[in-house]
Write a protein that holds these residues in place. Structure first.
Motif, mmCIF file in Angstrom:
data_model
loop_
_atom_site.group_PDB
_atom_site.id
_atom_site.type_symbol
_atom_site.label_atom_id
_atom_site.label_comp_id
_atom_site.label_asym_id
_atom_site.label_seq_id
_atom_site.Cartn_x
_atom_site.Cartn_y
_atom_site.Cartn_z
ATOM 1 N N ARG A 283 0.831 -1.196 0.000
ATOM 2 C CA ARG A 283 0.000 0.000 0.000
ATOM 3 C C ARG A 283 0.872 1.256 0.000
ATOM 4 N N GLU A 284 1.935 1.212 0.834
ATOM 5 C CA GLU A 284 2.833 2.359 0.874
ATOM 6 C C GLU A 284 3.524 2.557 -0.468
ATOM 7 N N ARG A 285 3.971 1.444 -1.060
ATOM 8 C CA ARG A 285 4.623 1.557 -2.368
ATOM 9 C C ARG A 285 3.644 2.015 -3.444
ATOM 10 N N GLY A 286 2.394 1.560 -3.320
ATOM 11 C CA GLY A 286 1.391 2.028 -4.275
ATOM 12 C C GLY A 286 1.188 3.527 -4.186
ATOM 13 N N GLU A 287 1.154 4.022 -2.949
ATOM 14 C CA GLU A 287 1.020 5.474 -2.780
ATOM 15 C C GLU A 287 2.221 6.212 -3.355
ATOM 16 N N VAL A 288 3.418 5.621 -3.121
ATOM 17 C CA VAL A 288 4.632 6.243 -3.668
ATOM 18 C C VAL A 288 4.607 6.235 -5.191
ATOM 19 N N ILE A 289 4.187 5.089 -5.745
ATOM 20 C CA ILE A 289 4.143 4.981 -7.208
ATOM 21 C C ILE A 289 3.132 5.965 -7.783
ATOM 22 N N GLU A 290 1.975 6.088 -7.104
ATOM 23 C CA GLU A 290 0.979 7.058 -7.568
ATOM 24 C C GLU A 290 1.534 8.482 -7.505
ATOM 25 N N LEU A 291 2.248 8.785 -6.408
ATOM 26 C CA LEU A 291 2.847 10.109 -6.267
ATOM 27 C C LEU A 291 3.911 10.345 -7.332
ATOM 28 N N LEU A 292 4.747 9.329 -7.550
ATOM 29 C CA LEU A 292 5.790 9.449 -8.573
ATOM 30 C C LEU A 292 5.195 9.509 -9.970
ATOM 31 N N GLY A 293 4.045 8.824 -10.154
ATOM 32 C CA GLY A 293 3.380 8.919 -11.451
ATOM 33 C C GLY A 293 2.940 10.333 -11.749
ATOM 34 N N GLY A 294 2.373 10.997 -10.723
ATOM 35 C CA GLY A 294 1.993 12.399 -10.918
ATOM 36 C C GLY A 294 3.193 13.269 -11.194
ATOM 37 N N MET A 295 4.305 13.009 -10.469
ATOM 38 C CA MET A 295 5.514 13.798 -10.699
ATOM 39 C C MET A 295 6.054 13.553 -12.104
ATOM 40 N N ALA A 296 6.098 12.257 -12.521
ATOM 41 C CA ALA A 296 6.621 11.933 -13.850
ATOM 42 C C ALA A 296 5.774 12.564 -14.944
ATOM 43 N N HIS A 297 4.452 12.531 -14.762
ATOM 44 C CA HIS A 297 3.564 13.122 -15.765
ATOM 45 C C HIS A 297 3.842 14.623 -15.911
ATOM 46 N N ARG A 298 4.053 15.291 -14.790
ATOM 47 C CA ARG A 298 4.321 16.730 -14.852
ATOM 48 C C ARG A 298 5.705 17.025 -15.420
ATOM 49 N N MET A 299 6.698 16.172 -15.040
ATOM 50 C CA MET A 299 8.044 16.394 -15.570
ATOM 51 C C MET A 299 8.095 16.173 -17.081
ATOM 52 N N GLN A 300 7.326 15.201 -17.566
ATOM 53 C CA GLN A 300 7.293 14.966 -19.012
ATOM 54 C C GLN A 300 6.685 16.149 -19.742
ATOM 55 N N ALA A 301 5.773 16.884 -19.057
ATOM 56 C CA ALA A 301 5.108 18.021 -19.702
ATOM 57 C C ALA A 301 5.876 19.326 -19.516
ATOM 58 N N ALA A 302 6.945 19.321 -18.695
ATOM 59 C CA ALA A 302 7.711 20.550 -18.451
ATOM 60 C C ALA A 302 8.419 20.990 -19.719
ATOM 61 N N ARG A 303 8.411 22.302 -19.968
ATOM 62 C CA ARG A 303 9.034 22.845 -21.187
ATOM 63 C C ARG A 303 10.324 23.617 -20.890
ATOM 64 N N THR A 304 10.479 24.092 -19.666
ATOM 65 C CA THR A 304 11.655 24.884 -19.338
ATOM 66 C C THR A 304 12.338 24.292 -18.109
ATOM 67 N N ASP A 305 13.616 24.711 -17.899
ATOM 68 C CA ASP A 305 14.342 24.260 -16.716
ATOM 69 C C ASP A 305 13.671 24.750 -15.441
ATOM 70 N N GLU A 306 13.076 25.949 -15.475
ATOM 71 C CA GLU A 306 12.411 26.479 -14.302
ATOM 72 C C GLU A 306 11.210 25.628 -13.912
ATOM 73 N N GLU A 307 10.425 25.199 -14.912
ATOM 74 C CA GLU A 307 9.280 24.339 -14.620
ATOM 75 C C GLU A 307 9.739 23.003 -14.047
ATOM 76 N N LEU A 308 10.793 22.442 -14.611
ATOM 77 C CA LEU A 308 11.313 21.172 -14.113
ATOM 78 C C LEU A 308 11.798 21.318 -12.673
ATOM 79 N N ALA A 309 12.502 22.422 -12.374
ATOM 80 C CA ALA A 309 12.992 22.643 -11.019
ATOM 81 C C ALA A 309 11.833 22.797 -10.038
ATOM 82 N N ALA A 310 10.788 23.490 -10.449
ATOM 83 C CA ALA A 310 9.634 23.683 -9.567
ATOM 84 C C ALA A 310 8.976 22.339 -9.238
ATOM 85 N N ILE A 311 8.873 21.464 -10.220
ATOM 86 C CA ILE A 311 8.272 20.137 -9.995
ATOM 87 C C ILE A 311 9.129 19.327 -9.028
ATOM 88 N N ILE A 312 10.455 19.372 -9.202
ATOM 89 C CA ILE A 312 11.360 18.637 -8.315
ATOM 90 C C ILE A 312 11.212 19.131 -6.879
#
Length: 612
Positions: A283-312
């Motif tokens: 369950r904990e790993r599922g929550e982590v994977i879900e959280l990382l999925g949201g992060m990965a989705h946003r990082m894939q959509a980032a267009r600038t270094d500033e957006e990528l840094a904000a997501i990190i």
């Protein structure tokens, strides 16, 4: 010997089928005979009807003949002919109907012959009357021959009718007798069949109910807790014998299983506890994977270094709480690890560090220090940190970056760290590819300047910004003077060298806010936001002077003097918002510079020019 219940059921079904088939056969035979008898009765009715009708037609013909002789009206003569014809037809029909009975057929033929003779007499008398010889016609009637023939017809017809009525009565008696047979067959046959079916079904049910009751009683004992209950009674069929045997075997296995249950209960308890722990981990790993999925989705959509840094900065502290850190990305051109983002209050050097200063990048695997002196400290960390963790970010053997964490990553967080680094590495590779692709789409491959497509998009954006802020916007159109000479005298490679040198000079001389583009061929465009034509002309003059002093070499030879002409125009509210009017104004100024001798700067709408 124990018989088969299935065989008994089959025998019962066969017997029932035979009884029903016999009863149905008898009913069908009686019905067929009944139908035949009714057909004969109908036949007799037809014979009687035709006989009576024949005699009636003949009598009607005689009446018409008398009426004609008495009244001499031809209408009576016409009816006589019709009735004679009808009597002859009916006599023929009567002969055909009695063809199945020789005696009746003989009587019908006698009647037919007498009717023919009588109708001939009627015809002859009618012929004389129609000829007007009524006296002869009456004498012919008075002879008595017709009366005699009519008496014979009546006598023979009565004989035929009497015989046919007797036949019809006999046939009706036959029909009645067959109806009685059908009634008795239904009255007695149906109860007998029902009794037989009931008897056989009752016997079969008794043979099924007794073993079923025995087995239900044993199953009730087993359900009440008596695990030793077994079916011991004799079964009346092989099917129930096999069922009882199977039940006893199942009860034996159940008793063994219950005995083993106590042994395995403790094992199940331990397994359940382990599963519970694993469920919590999953369950904990599922929550982590879900959280990382949201992060990965946003990082894939980032267009600038500033957006990528904000997501990190937003997501990494949630994945690894209470652990400060920083993310460094590898800059290929400078061969340095440049900081992208930091969180948890960490301050890092903006200049970055070389890859060989990190032991994680050297070894290609995690490097961490738990206590002071427990391992070698990376050069980029310094010596005042006694616990940290460096996780390399690699892709295809290539260094992508490094994740620096100030603290100890416990065992329960290793999974989080592994998945996190994989996601960040993938996002950095994707970001690098997107940036490279974008550079390819907006850069001219020869000069490295922005291309015409990027220039048009940027010009439209700057015009929109000028409309909002009211700040000035100027555009420079320029090209290399006598560029064709370089291609004709030295070849196209020499022309490319000139363009490359000119582009480098312009990129170095114009300010960072100016957008230098290759418009096409030897022609260039500079977008200068916030500058009027007069102010921009001073910077352009410096660029023009520097280009005129260039010495371009190609293939070990000097290509000669290089000069450029420049035209400058400033945006006005009357111009088109897509920039086309501004480009035309700057291009017109460039054309004036060419016409006035080249190697000069000309402002749109002004008569003055700055000579070299």
């Amino acid at each position: 010997m124990v018989g088969s219940l299935s065989r008994r059921i089959v025998v019962l079904c066969v017997i029932l089928s035979l009884v029903l088939a016999l009863l149905a056969g008898l009913l069908l035979d009686a019905s067929a005979q009944m139908r035949a008898s009714l057909g004969w009765v109908t036949h007799s009715s037809q014979v009687l009807e035709v006989s009576t009708r024949t005699l009636r037609h003949l009598q009607a013909a005689e009446s018409g003949q008398r009426g004609f002789l008495l009244t001499q009206n031809l209408d009576f003569a016409t009816s006589v002919a019709d009735e004679v014809a009808a009597a002859r037809r009916d006599a023929d029909t009567l002969v055909q109907l009695t063809s199945d009975n020789p005696l009746q057929n003989e009587r019908a033929r006698q009647v037919q012959s007498l009717i023919l003779q009588r109708t001939q007499v009627l015809t002859e008398t009618g012929r004389l009357a129609r000829a007007g010889d009524f006296s002869a016609a009456r004498d012919h009637v008075a002879s008595g021959k017709g009366r005699y023939l009519m008496m014979l017809v009546n006598a023979r017809t009565n004989d035929l009718l009497e015989a046919e009525r007797a036949l019809a009565a006999e046939r009706m008696q036959t029909v009645q007798a067959r109806l009685d047979n059908i009634r008795w067959l239904v009255v007695f046959g149906t109860p007998i069949a029902v009794i037989l079916i009931t008897f056989m079904a009752t016997a079969l049910i008794r043979r099924i109910r007794r073993p079923v009751d025995e087995m239900m009683a044993v199953m009730g004992q087993l359900g009440a807790g008596d695990r030793s209950a077994r079916v011991t009674a004799h079964m009346d069929s092989s099917e129930f014998e096999r069922l009882a045997q199977g039940y006893n075997e199942m009860a034996d296995e159940l008793e063994t299983a219950v005995a083993d249950q106590l042994v395995s209960a403790d094992q199940l308890h331990h397994v359940n506890a382990e599963l519970s722990r694993n469920a919590d981990v999953l369950r904990e790993r599922g929550e982590v994977i879900e959280l990382l999925g949201g992060m990965a989705h946003r990082m894939q959509a980032a267009r600038t270094d500033e957006e990528l840094a904000a997501i990190i900065r937003v997501f990494v502290p949630r994945v690894l709480p209470d652990i400060p850190g920083a993310l460094f990305a590898h800059n290929n051109s400078r061969n340095l690890l440049i900081p992208i983002a930091a969180w948890g209050g960490i301050e890092v050097e903006a200049a970055g560090f070389a890859p060989d200063q990190c032991w994680a990048l050297r070894r290609g695997q995690s490097h961490f220090v738990i206590d002071q002196g427990s391992d070698i400290v990376c050069a980029h960390i310094g010596h005042d940190t006694d616990h940290y963790h460096c996780e390399p970010l690699l892709a295809g053997g290539e260094v992508i970056g490094v994740l620096y964490l100030k603290g100890v990553v416990e065992a329960e967080n290793r999974f989080r760290l592994t998945v996190l680094t994989e996601n960040i590495a993938s996002a950095l590779v994707n970001h690098r590819l997107q940036r490279g692709l974008r550079e390819q789409t907006i850069r001219d491959p020869l000069t490295g300047l922005f291309n015409r497509r990027y220039m048009e998009e940027t010009l439209a954006l700057e015009i929109a910004r000028t409309l909002r802020t009211g700040s000035p916007l100027s555009l420079v159109m320029c090209d290399v003077d006598h560029f064709k000479r370089f291609n004709d005298e030295f070849g196209h490679e020499a022309g490319d060298a000139v363009l490359h040198a000119v582009a480098a000079e312009m990129r170095a001389r114009f300010r960072d806010g100016d957008v230098v583009c290759r418009f096409g061929g030897e022609e260039f465009t500079i977008i200068a936001p916030g500058s009027s034509a007069a102010v921009l002309a001073e910077r352009v003059e410096v660029v023009r002077q520097a280009i005129s002093e260039l010495t371009v070499h190609q293939g070990g030879r000097m290509l000669g003097l290089t000069t450029m002409s420049f035209g400058i125009a400033t945006w006005e509210d009357t111009m088109e918002r897509d920039g086309s009017t501004l480009i035309k104004a700057a291009d017109a100024a460039l054309y004036r510079a060419k016409r006035e001798g080249r190697n000069r700067v000309v402002l749109d709408g002004r008569a003055e020019s700055l000579a070299a």
